[in-house]
Each structure stands twice: as C-alpha cells, then as structure tokens.
Design an enzyme around this catalytic site. Structure first.
Site, PDB file in Angstrom:
ATOM      1  N   GLU A 109       2.854  -9.095  11.527  1.00 50.31           N
ATOM      2  CA  GLU A 109       2.587  -8.705  10.143  1.00 50.31           C
ATOM      3  C   GLU A 109       3.904  -8.294   9.464  1.00 50.31           C
ATOM      4  O   GLU A 109       4.192  -8.692   8.352  1.00 50.31           O
ATOM      5  CB  GLU A 109       1.582  -7.545  10.148  1.00 50.31           C
ATOM      6  CG  GLU A 109       1.041  -7.163   8.802  1.00 50.31           C
ATOM      7  CD  GLU A 109       0.021  -6.020   8.908  1.00 50.31           C
ATOM      8  OE1 GLU A 109      -0.177  -5.470  10.022  1.00 50.31           O
ATOM      9  OE2 GLU A 109      -0.567  -5.674   7.866  1.00 50.31           O
ATOM     10  N   ASP A 168       0.760  -1.252   0.000  1.00 47.60           N
ATOM     11  CA  ASP A 168       0.000   0.000   0.000  1.00 47.60           C
ATOM     12  C   ASP A 168       0.795   1.310   0.000  1.00 47.60           C
ATOM     13  O   ASP A 168       0.595   2.158  -0.837  1.00 47.60           O
ATOM     14  CB  ASP A 168      -0.950   0.027   1.199  1.00 47.60           C
ATOM     15  CG  ASP A 168      -1.762  -1.255   1.320  1.00 47.60           C
ATOM     16  OD1 ASP A 168      -1.593  -2.162   0.481  1.00 47.60           O
ATOM     17  OD2 ASP A 168      -2.578  -1.357   2.241  1.00 47.60           O
TER      18      ASP A 168
HETATM   19  C1  9WN Z   1      -5.797  -2.689   2.425  1.00 45.75           C
HETATM   20  C2  9WN Z   1      -4.654  -7.704   4.564  1.00 45.75           C
HETATM   21  C3  9WN Z   1      -4.072  -6.584   3.730  1.00 45.75           C
HETATM   22  C4  9WN Z   1      -2.935  -7.068   2.803  1.00 45.75           C
HETATM   23  C5  9WN Z   1      -2.173  -5.919   2.152  1.00 45.75           C
HETATM   24  C6  9WN Z   1      -1.721  -4.967   3.262  1.00 45.75           C
HETATM   25  C7  9WN Z   1      -2.939  -4.475   4.058  1.00 45.75           C
HETATM   26  C8  9WN Z   1      -5.078  -3.251   3.659  1.00 45.75           C
HETATM   27  C9  9WN Z   1      -4.990  -2.186   4.727  1.00 45.75           C
HETATM   28  O1  9WN Z   1      -3.607  -5.577   4.628  1.00 45.75           O
HETATM   29  O2  9WN Z   1      -3.781  -3.704   3.207  1.00 45.75           O
HETATM   30  O3  9WN Z   1      -6.040  -3.706   1.503  1.00 45.75           O
HETATM   31  O4  9WN Z   1      -6.042  -1.833   5.283  1.00 45.75           O
HETATM   32  O5  9WN Z   1      -3.891  -1.685   5.029  1.00 45.75           O
HETATM   33  O6  9WN Z   1      -0.999  -3.906   2.732  1.00 45.75           O
HETATM   34  O7  9WN Z   1      -1.072  -6.405   1.443  1.00 45.75           O
HETATM   35  O8  9WN Z   1      -3.475  -7.869   1.790  1.00 45.75           O
HETATM   36  O9  9WN Z   1      -3.620  -8.363   5.236  1.00 45.75           O
END
Ligand code: 9WN
Length: 433
Positions: free
Chosen positions: A400, A164
């Site tokens: 994470e 992101d």
């Molecule tokens: C937005 C779920 C997801 C991962 C992504 C990570 C994060 C979400 C957020 O979490 O993104 O999709 O709210 O930050 O960047 O890679 O799939 O783990």
C-alpha cells in the site's frame, strides 16, 4: 522480481482481489469497493481486461445516490472485518435500493478512467451509459459542495481527500472536540505489522465524530454546509476534478452531448485555480484552503506539487514546482533509496517514515506527478520517476505504501492500485498500446 514477472505478478494481485463485479483494494484491510481505488484499478484493466474495467466502473456508478453523490464505499454484504461497517452509516434514505453505501465522497478520478476505457475499447454504448452519472457527480461537487460557486469542491472529512491522516488536516482536526461518541471498535490494527502504520485513536475519534455530524443532518448538504467544523478546498481533490472535467468534455464531444455546462466549470477553474491554491507563485507550491479558519494550510506535503497533473498552471510557475521535486524537503538525491516523492516532506517536523499519509511513498501520487511531468514535457524527469516506481515495486512488492528511506513495504500487501498503476506504467500509460 524480473521485469517480465512484474506484469504477471501485478495481474495476479488484481486477480486475487477480484470479487465477481469489482476489485477490493486489499484482501485483508479493505474488503469492500472503494471509489477512487476503483477508478485507478479500472485504468490498469483497460490494458488487458476491458470487461473487468467496465464492470469495475459500472459497479461503483451503480452506488450513486439520488442527489448524485458518489459514495466512497460500496459495501459487500458478504464481507466483514472493516470498521465503520455498513450499518453504521445510516444512508438507506439516499442510496439505491438494496445497496449499502457510505455517505461521503472521494476524489473524482472516474471520468478520467472512463475516457481511458473508451480509448482502449471504443465502447460508445458503455460511455453513453456512464456519461449522465459522471456529469451528475461533477454537478453535485460543483453545486452542493460549492455554494460559493468558487469552481472548487469542499470536502467535509479527511476520508474524502483519500489522504486520511495527512498533516494537512492536523490544524483543522485539532480544533474539533469529539463529544458523545458511540462505542466503536477499529479493525484496521488487526491487519498491519505495527500500530504506528495507521492513524491514531485521536484521529479516529475525530473521523467518527465528523460522520456523526453528517448523520445528524441526514447528509443534507444545505444543513451540513452551515454546521460542519471541517470544510476544506482540497488542492489534490480539485486538481483531479479539473482533469476529470476535461475528460468529461472529451466524452461529451465523442457522444455529441451538450457541453456548455462542462465548459463553464472548466472556465471557472482555469480563471481561479492560482488564486485559490497558490498564495505565492514565485514559490511554486500549492496549498489547501481552510474555509473555517479562512487561510491556506501551508504544509510541506506531496499535495503541494500535485497541481502539475492538472496542466492548468503556466509553465514558468510549474518550472518552480518541478525544482521542488529534487529538493531535500522531498526526496533529495542520496537520502532515499528510490528517488520518489514521499507523502510528507522528509525534513518537516511532522514527517513519520511508516505512518500512512504522514511520510511513506504512495504510488498513486507519484503516478499523478509522472503524468504532469509528461504534460509539461519534462520527459527525462518523468522517465526517472517511472523507472523509480517500477524499481520500488519490483524490489518490495505491491504494498500500500513504502518507507522512503529503505523502500520497505507497509500497510496492506497485495494492494490493488499499486498493482494496476504498475500495469499502466509498464504500458507507459499510453492510450494506444
Ligand atoms: C478510509 C482504500 C482506502 C483508500 C484511501 C486510504 C484508506 C480508508 C481507511 O484506504 O482509507 O476510506 O480505512 O483507512 O487512505 O485513500 O481509498 O484503499
């Protein structure tokens, strides 16, 4: 944590995060089902809980839209505490009846997980059910998201990359001026120790603004493609798409399905990968391409190394890529507790040690590098990386992401893909256990 406990503890994380038909990425921060997370999670399950792996992929594929887009989130109507919530996306005219989904994609890891599922289960009936959906998704990416027919999909949003707030997107986002934003309240900051672990308010304003544009065009690709200010050929997304196309080809062969279209996709990608992503083969680094500014995004991040996972580039160039793994730009020996590759190079001006995709170590990226090192037979290097990943989670837990300097965990604890890929690494990712 002892090595024997590691497997048991990783399974306990997945058990805790299991919600009946799917697994949430995190019990706190991410209470719904995410697309590429589910594919990574299913890979872990193939080693010991095939029915869960099957359900995980079934459930994510059930969210597929009429135009074959596979949404990045399938919302659980019972869960709350995540923004943007299901009502925000306005995707009802596209999503399957009764399902609440987002309106963007994530990297297409699914066919790779499906093939792994088949190798462990020999479940032909199940992959026959998945095959048309997977192929439809790849066709969506290579047609709707590639009107230029370059062979590579375009992303419209940083969330589509899965990375992101990577510095890779800074320049593209800086030229966007968010206007007329709806009022919104983030919930992510309630679940982390420090706000600096997450993207900034300026980032979020832009994330929301980009979704507002998608909503304005009701997610119709033809219109969106003309108007979107963020349009990028993402090197990691397309590396994964190539590996996934190869997996889809395998599935087609197993099922005796027609494969000429898949062969054509693969051929186009093989012909053009280097030109699309590697401006200087002597350097051995790979970059995203910004379609709006018409140039490569030359940032030193782990993405520049990920094409090793595709096995698509000749070995002499990959030898140069591999040298970068030990360079001070990444985790040079001595500067980091664990010799793993951080999301952003340590000596770049935009490196931040605990901020999400701007510096921390992530397990899925190192797992892709590990797979690539094995493909090119850099076995010693691969084993070093595998051992370092296991040492890191044994010492710090299933976070994470991790501070590259001291290995401390950040973001969510009990993070599902950290656990599932640990399971996969403990089995050495081998197809037959
Ligand atoms: C937005 C779920 C997801 C991962 C992504 C990570 C994060 C979400 C957020 O979490 O993104 O999709 O709210 O930050 O960047 O890679 O799939 O783990």
């Amino acid at each position: 944590m002892k090595i024997d406990d590691l497997l048991g503890n990783a399974k306990s994380v997945l058990e805790k995060n299991w919600r009946g038909k799917h697994t949430v990425p995190s019990p706190t921060l991410y209470p719904h089902q995410w697309s590429w997370d589910s594919a990574f999670i299913a890979m872990g399950y193939t080693h010991y809980a095939l029915e869960r792996g099957c359900s995980e992929l079934d459930n994510i594929l059930n969210g597929q839209w009429k135009n074959c887009l596979l949404p990045h989130i399938i919302f659980d109507p019972e869960a709350s505490g995540y923004f943007p919530d299901p009502n925000y996306w306005k995707t009802e005219s596209h999503s399957p009846k009764g399902m609440l989904t987002s309106g963007i994609v994530q990297p297409p890891v699914h066919a790779i997980a499906a093939l792994k599922y088949y190798h462990h289960s020999r479940g032909e009936k199940i992959i026959r059910r998945w095959f048309p959906r997977l192929k439809g998704f790849h066709r969506y990416l290579l047609e709707n998201r590639d009107p230029e027919r370059s062979g590579f999909a375009t992303i419209y949003h940083p969330w589509e990359s899965g990375f992101d707030n990577s510095p890779r997107w800074d320049e593209a986002l800086a030229r966007i001026e968010p206007r007329d934003l709806p009022e919104y309240k983030r919930s992510d900051l309630d679940h982390v120790k420090k706000a600096e672990e997450r993207p900034t308010k300026e980032d979020y304003d832009r994330y929301i603004y980009l979704v507002e544009i998608l909503k304005r065009f009701n997610y119709e690709d033809e219109e969106v493609y003309k108007e979107m200010p963020f349009k990028i050929k993402d090197v990691v997304f397309n590396t994964i798409l190539y590996v996934a196309n190869k997996a889809l080809l395998e599935l087609a062969k197993i099922l005796g399905e027609e494969n000429s279209e898949i062969l054509e996709w693969i051929g186009r990608q093989e012909d053009r990968f280097l030109k699309q992503f590697c401006p200087d083969p002597e350097e051995g680094l790979f970059y995203d391409y910004d379609l709006v500014l018409n140039h490569f995004i030359k940032r030193r991040t782990v993405a520049a190394l990920i094409p090793i996972y595709a096995g698509i580039v000749e070995k002499p160039i990959i030898e140069k890529t591999v040298q970068w793994l030990d360079h001070s730009h990444f985790c040079a020996k001595g500067t980091c507790k664990f010799p793993l590759i951080p999301s952003t190079s340590l000596d770049s001006p935009y490196f931040k040690h605990i901020t999400y995709w701007r510096g921390p170590i992530w397990i899925n990226t190192n797992w892709m590098l590990y797979q690539g090192l094995r493909t090119y037979h850099f076995n010693e290097h691969a084993e070093r990386l595998r051992k370092a990943m296991l040492d890191l989670v044994r010492e710090s837990g299933f976070h994470e992401y991790f501070d590259p300097h001291n290995g401390e965990g950040h973001g969510s604890d009990n993070f599902s893909w950290t656990a599932s890929l640990t399971i996969d690494l403990l089995y050495k990712c081998d197809l037959v256990d």
